[in-house]
Design a protein around this motif. Structure first.
Motif, PDB file in Angstrom:
ATOM      1  N   GLY A  49      33.129  34.022  33.456  1.00 43.17           N
ATOM      2  CA  GLY A  49      32.901  35.347  34.223  1.00 43.17           C
ATOM      3  C   GLY A  49      31.450  35.811  34.191  1.00 43.17           C
ATOM      4  N   PRO A  52      29.213  39.458  35.737  1.00 47.52           N
ATOM      5  CA  PRO A  52      30.241  40.715  35.822  1.00 47.52           C
ATOM      6  C   PRO A  52      31.298  40.954  34.819  1.00 47.52           C
ATOM      7  CG  PRO A  52      30.528  38.853  37.562  1.00 47.52           C
ATOM      8  CD  PRO A  52      29.216  38.646  36.591  1.00 47.52           C
ATOM      9  N   ALA A  53      31.591  39.975  34.257  1.00 44.10           N
ATOM     10  CA  ALA A  53      32.615  40.129  33.088  1.00 44.10           C
ATOM     11  C   ALA A  53      31.563  40.887  31.983  1.00 44.10           C
ATOM     12  CB  ALA A  53      32.836  38.834  32.362  1.00 44.10           C
ATOM     13  N   GLU A  55      29.206  43.102  32.238  1.00 46.46           N
ATOM     14  CA  GLU A  55      29.119  44.536  32.933  1.00 46.46           C
ATOM     15  C   GLU A  55      30.380  45.121  32.669  1.00 46.46           C
ATOM     16  OE1 GLU A  55      24.791  43.828  35.341  1.00 46.46           O
ATOM     17  OE2 GLU A  55      26.954  43.995  36.389  1.00 46.46           O
ATOM     18  N   GLY A  56      31.491  44.751  33.298  1.00 46.67           N
ATOM     19  CA  GLY A  56      32.762  45.252  33.303  1.00 46.67           C
ATOM     20  C   GLY A  56      33.449  45.697  32.018  1.00 46.67           C
ATOM     21  N   GLY A  74      37.456  40.880  31.828  1.00 47.16           N
ATOM     22  CA  GLY A  74      36.655  39.473  32.160  1.00 47.16           C
ATOM     23  C   GLY A  74      37.564  38.610  32.786  1.00 47.16           C
ATOM     24  N   ALA A  77      36.746  39.352  36.413  1.00 50.62           N
ATOM     25  CA  ALA A  77      35.359  38.703  36.749  1.00 50.62           C
ATOM     26  C   ALA A  77      35.398  37.191  37.089  1.00 50.62           C
ATOM     27  CB  ALA A  77      34.238  38.903  35.668  1.00 50.62           C
ATOM     28  N   THR A  78      36.179  36.703  36.159  1.00 51.76           N
ATOM     29  CA  THR A  78      36.125  35.020  36.389  1.00 51.76           C
ATOM     30  C   THR A  78      36.588  34.845  37.765  1.00 51.76           C
ATOM     31  OG1 THR A  78      38.335  34.874  35.463  1.00 51.76           O
ATOM     32  CG2 THR A  78      36.438  34.602  33.740  1.00 51.76           C
ATOM     33  N   ILE A  80      36.539  36.597  40.345  1.00 53.89           N
ATOM     34  CA  ILE A  80      35.455  36.591  41.412  1.00 53.89           C
ATOM     35  C   ILE A  80      34.433  35.536  41.638  1.00 53.89           C
ATOM     36  CG2 ILE A  80      33.296  38.040  41.946  1.00 53.89           C
ATOM     37  CD1 ILE A  80      34.863  40.221  40.970  1.00 53.89           C
ATOM     38  N   ASN A  81      34.118  35.017  40.416  1.00 53.24           N
ATOM     39  CA  ASN A  81      33.131  33.921  40.187  1.00 53.24           C
ATOM     40  C   ASN A  81      33.749  32.416  40.838  1.00 53.24           C
ATOM     41  OD1 ASN A  81      31.176  35.462  39.454  1.00 53.24           O
ATOM     42  ND2 ASN A  81      31.238  34.740  37.299  1.00 53.24           N
TER      43      ASN A  81
END
Ligand code: UTP
Length: 235
Positions: A49, A52-53, A55-56, A74, A77-78, A80-81
């Motif tokens: 992640g 973004p992980a 930060e989120g 988290g 976010a993973t 998204i990546n």
């Protein structure tokens, strides 16, 4: 002979700090994947992640105390990546599954239909390292490669200790002495290998490799079963 490979790709590799090298890195990654596919191999990549992980999780952490809820941020976010890498590889014509699987079983099934599968996290309580080890066990991969932003497993944290020594080969039990075994990390916390992944590797007798994924040639060497710069961890 066709092989099945699993790589946990640290989300740290997609962080802004790496942006100067990003185009070259993506180009080399694409080359590697195209060549694996051309040779009839199958590759599952479990993407972390990264920023973004963190930060989120940070955004919600003053209001949410339940770690499973933070873990779900988290996991998003993973995914998204994973989608970023999936789209990059699809854009050069690789046979990459359209779906980003939510479970190890779904990933194993997709990998029987496509050369390449991208995924992120699954459920709270562990990181993508653990997902990668479980997937490696499920598809009988030779080993699970953790491509991260450090060169090796060290005997102590190299960020804190100047005399930390890089380890080229070790057992899973020795790794467990450094990382701990089976105790979940806090949401968004980082470790060279997640203790839950060490537990999963012990349970399924899966060998692991830890290497610096910023240098794709190291990943290439490890995938080809050559000696590589990094740490080989045997059961
Ligand atoms: P990562 O897998 O990215 O953590 O998961 P990592 O390995 O420490 O870091 P990088 O990004 O690869 O460097 C990020 C967070 O997402 C949740 C956890 O909170 C984890 O800390 N997560 C991830 C889960 O809860 N379950 C999963 O299967 C994956």
């Amino acid at each position: 002979m066709s092989h099945r490979y699993v790589v946990a790709l640290g989300g740290s590799l997609l962080r802004p700090e790496e942006s100067a090298e990003r185009d070259t890195w993506f180009a080399r990654l694409r080359q590697l994947v195209v060549s694996l596919e051309g040779n009839g191999h199958r590759l599952a990549v479990v993407v972390g992640g990264g920023l973004p992980a963190r930060e989120g999780i940070q955004l919600a952490s003053s209001m949410v105390s339940d770690s499973a809820r933070l873990d779900r941020i988290g996991i998003a976010a993973t995914r998204i990546n994973a989608t970023v890498i999936q789209q990059v590889l699809q854009s050069v014509g690789c046979d990459v599954a359209d779906a980003i699987p939510h479970t190890v079983e779904e990933a194993a099934n997709l990998l029987s239909q496509h050369s390449i599968v991208l995924m992120g996290g699954t459920t709270p309580g562990h990181t993508t390292d653990t997902v990668a080890v479980r997937l490696a066990a499920s598809i009988q991969a030779k080993y699970c490669i953790i491509a991260t932003n450090v060169s090796h497993v060290f005997n102590k944290d190299p960020r804190e200790f100047d005399d930390a020594e890089a380890i080229s080969e070790m057992t899973l039990a020795e790794l467990g002495e450094i990382t701990g075994v089976g105790s979940p990390l806090e949401p968004g916390a980082s470790a060279v290998v997640d203790p839950m992944a060490v537990q999963a590797a012990m349970d399924a007798s899966i060998d692991m490799a830890v290497l610096d994924g910023r240098d794709i040639s190291r990943l290439d060497d490890a995938l080809e079963g050559k000696s590589f710069v990094g740490t080989l961890i045997r059961t």
